[in-house]
Design a protein around this motif. Structure first.
Motif, short mmCIF file in Angstrom:
data_model
loop_
_atom_site.label_atom_id
_atom_site.label_comp_id
_atom_site.label_asym_id
_atom_site.label_seq_id
_atom_site.Cartn_x
_atom_site.Cartn_y
_atom_site.Cartn_z
N GLY A 1 0.79 -1.23 0.00
CA GLY A 1 0.00 0.00 0.00
C GLY A 1 0.82 1.27 0.00
N LEU A 2 2.07 1.18 -0.42
CA LEU A 2 2.92 2.38 -0.43
C LEU A 2 3.02 2.95 -1.84
N THR A 3 2.98 4.28 -1.89
CA THR A 3 3.20 4.93 -3.19
C THR A 3 4.42 5.83 -3.08
N ASP A 4 4.88 6.29 -4.23
CA ASP A 4 6.04 7.19 -4.26
C ASP A 4 7.29 6.61 -3.60
N VAL A 5 7.45 5.33 -3.77
CA VAL A 5 8.70 4.74 -3.28
C VAL A 5 9.59 4.52 -4.50
#
Length: 560
Positions: free
Chosen positions: A17-21
């Motif tokens: 559920g992580l973005t901008d990684v």
RNA sequence: GCCCGCGUAGCUCAGUGGAUUAGAGCGAUUGUCUUCGGAACAAUAGGCCGUAGGUUCGAAUCCUACCGCGGGCACCA
């Protein structure tokens, strides 16, 4: 490698559920694969899971998503995720070109900056070579690049030379200049500068005379005077300098779109500084106009001296305004030696007060100076500097001694590569003999490596009929190593562009050539069952080498 | 004094947060080769990454101090 990068991002999003990684894909040691990421290690804290677990989950997901593109994904020790591309992907990538990240941008690159009335030193050669490479990098990234050159045709150094000239001519006698032969002109001017400088340092009356000449030269520009004896000497000698510069740039393959003489930027700078004096950007102090840098952690500098003449600071302000007037640049790059780092900060900080957009769009890149072996520093004031032409001549002599023939292309390649293979910033230790050696990590080595590959291709055309290759063939390990390296080229260029460091290209090209020479030593190309495939590799290799050398400003002839 | 930059094999340099062996080239020592252009390839020797602390799962790489070198600090450029 965009496909993997995107797959990683989406997998991270889906699983965690992580973005901008940013996965930060990089090239690992060869035995680990073609690409690697340490993203699992970096997510440990945030996810509260072990790196191994994170890596395993990502790996399982990517194995499916990237089917066909990669051969396999592996997870190693603490949590590295390594990718090995499929042979098919490697062939596809071999056609890729560097991303054009500066497309439609107007970029002004200023470098070289020799002063008329003075001589060209090794440092001018170095800064020209670096500037060319950086301008080429921007061009490769799609930018519209304008190469510009800035030089002091007015100012104290000119007055010093003019003083020396007048002494030598026995007065203001322009007609006597004809006694100086064409090929002596630059050296002659240089001697006059050295004399003028010593006279100035010895104090009055010479010093006062030089100060007076300085004023008269500014005045001469204001009046557009081409007739007075002083003016005739000035314009004549100024032209000698420009002719001399043109010959030099022609010799090293540099060219400029525009030349900004200080006589042009000075009035613009003076006007700007005086306007901004009214608005309180600059201040009066002891009869001079200054900018106080202390509030910004910098130091105070004089922009217009107490005689009312503009200093270099003001000419630089004028230069920034002139570049903007002429190009409306998106970025302005200024390349100089390290010694004016602090100076430039003050100038830019002052400009930031009234034209923040111009200051922010300006980047000052600095490099070291060229030193002789043993750390001897040169000085143009003492007249004992290492001349630009002396460097080229020393390289030519070394080349002649090695090969028995005179090859200016090889000589230039040797010098340029010797300068560029080092990271920009630190000083360069120049050894006239060994730095120009034609062995090992050198320009001539790469030129030779390229010519050798072209030679194979040429020979194959004569001996065998041309046919379309089986491009999907399964690669043998050594073929694969070579192709994997070839495919790295666009990544290297992008990195060089991002960081404005041309030496990344040198390092890569040398590694590539070494790898090829190894391959070539152990694998037959012509006459082999795998000839078609291998010729294809040779062609890609030669093309990458040629393109890479071109970025460095080094020619890659098909035969030497 | 203050500010900035730099200290990695004998020399010249890569590496600037990762992979229990820190990489190249030159120089030294030694091999390969009647060459698809030998300006080649292969191998050996050589480094407590200026010093001392610290941060981190992990440091040549980041932080602090110190030592050494270089540059800059008002009418030069």
């Amino acid at each position: 490698m965009r496909v993997i990068d995107e797959a990683l991002r989406s997998a991270i999003h889906e699983l965690f559920g992580l973005t901008d990684v940013d996965p930060q894909l990089s090239r690992p040691d060869e035995h680990f694969g073609d690409y690697t990421t340490n993203i699992a290690l970096r997510l440990v804290k945030q996810l509260g899971q072990s790196p191994q677990t994170i890596a395993d989950r990502l790996s399982a997901s990517l194995q499916k998503d990237l089917k066909g593109i990669i051969e396999h994904v592996t997870v190693v020790k603490p949590g590295f995720i390594n990718f090995k591309l499929s042979d098919k992907t490697l062939f596809t990538l071999a056609e890729a070109v560097p991303e054009k990240r500066f497309i439609d941008q107007q970029i002004v690159v200023e470098y070289s900056d020799p002063n008329p009335f003075k001589i060209l030193h090794a440092g001018h050669l170095y800064t020209s070579v670096v500037g060319d490479a950086i301008a080429n990098l921007f061009e490769l990234a799609g930018a519209q690049v304008y190469r510009v050159n800035f030089g002091g045709d007015v100012g104290l150094h000119v007055a010093k030379t003019m003083y020396g000239i007048i002494q030598e001519l026995g007065g203001e006698h322009p007609e006597r200049l004809s006694t100086v032969s064409i090929n002596q002109r630059s050296a002659w001017l240089s001697s006059r500068y050295v004399e003028g400088n010593s006279a100035y340092e010895a104090g009055d009356p010479a010093k006062a005379a030089i100060v007076s000449i300085n004023h008269r030269i500014y005045k001469l520009h204001e009046d557009d005077d081409h007739q007075s004896p002083l003016a005739r000497i000035y314009w004549q000698c100024r032209q000698w300098s420009y002719d001399y510069f043109a010959d030099f740039y022609n010799r090293i393959g540099s060219h400029f779109d525009k030349y900004y003489p200080e006589s042009e930027t000075a009035p613009l700078g003076v006007q700007t500084v005086r306007e901004q004096l009214q608005r309180g950007v600059y201040a009066q102090s002891d009869g001079a106009i200054i900018f106080k840098g202390e509030p910004y952690g910098l130091h105070t500098r004089v922009f217009i001296n107490s005689n009312g003449l503009p200093t270099y600071e003001t000419k630089d302000v004028g230069l920034i305004m002139a570049k903007w007037r002429d190009y409306h640049f998106d970025q302005s790059i200024v390349i100089t030696a390290n010694d004016i780092v602090e100076y430039m900060k003050v100038v830019l900080k002052s400009v930031e007060q009234f034209a923040p957009n111009l200051a922010q769009a300006t980047t000052h890149i600095t490099h070291g100076i060229v030193k002789l072996t043993g750390g001897v520093k040169m000085s143009s004031r003492l007249g004992n500097g290492l001349l630009a032409t002396a460097v080229l001549d020393a390289a030519a002599a070394a080349n002649r001694a090695t090969t028995g023939i005179d090859n200016p292309g090889t000589t230039l390649a040797a010098v340029k590569y010797a300068f560029l293979k080092q990271r920009i910033g630190a000083d360069i230790i120049y050894d006239p003999v060994s730095s120009v050696s034609l062995n090992g990590n050198s320009g001539p080595y790469l030129q030779y490596a390229h010519a050798r590959a072209r030679s194979i291709m040429q020979k194959s055309q004569k001996t065998t009929p041309k046919s379309g290759g089986p491009r999907q063939a399964v690669l043998e390990p050594e073929e694969r190593r070579l192709l994997s390296k070839i495919v790295q080229y666009p990544d290297v260029v992008e990195q060089a562009v991002d960081e404005l460091l041309p030496h990344y290209i040198c390092t890569y090209l040398y590694e590539l050539a070494q790898l090829f020479n190894h391959f070539y030593e152990h694998n037959q190309v012509i006459g082999s069952e795998r000839q078609t495939l291998r010729l294809c590799l040779v062609e890609r290799y030669a093309t990458v080498l040629e393109k890479g050398l071109m970025v460095l400003g080094i020619a890659a002839p098909g035969r030497l």
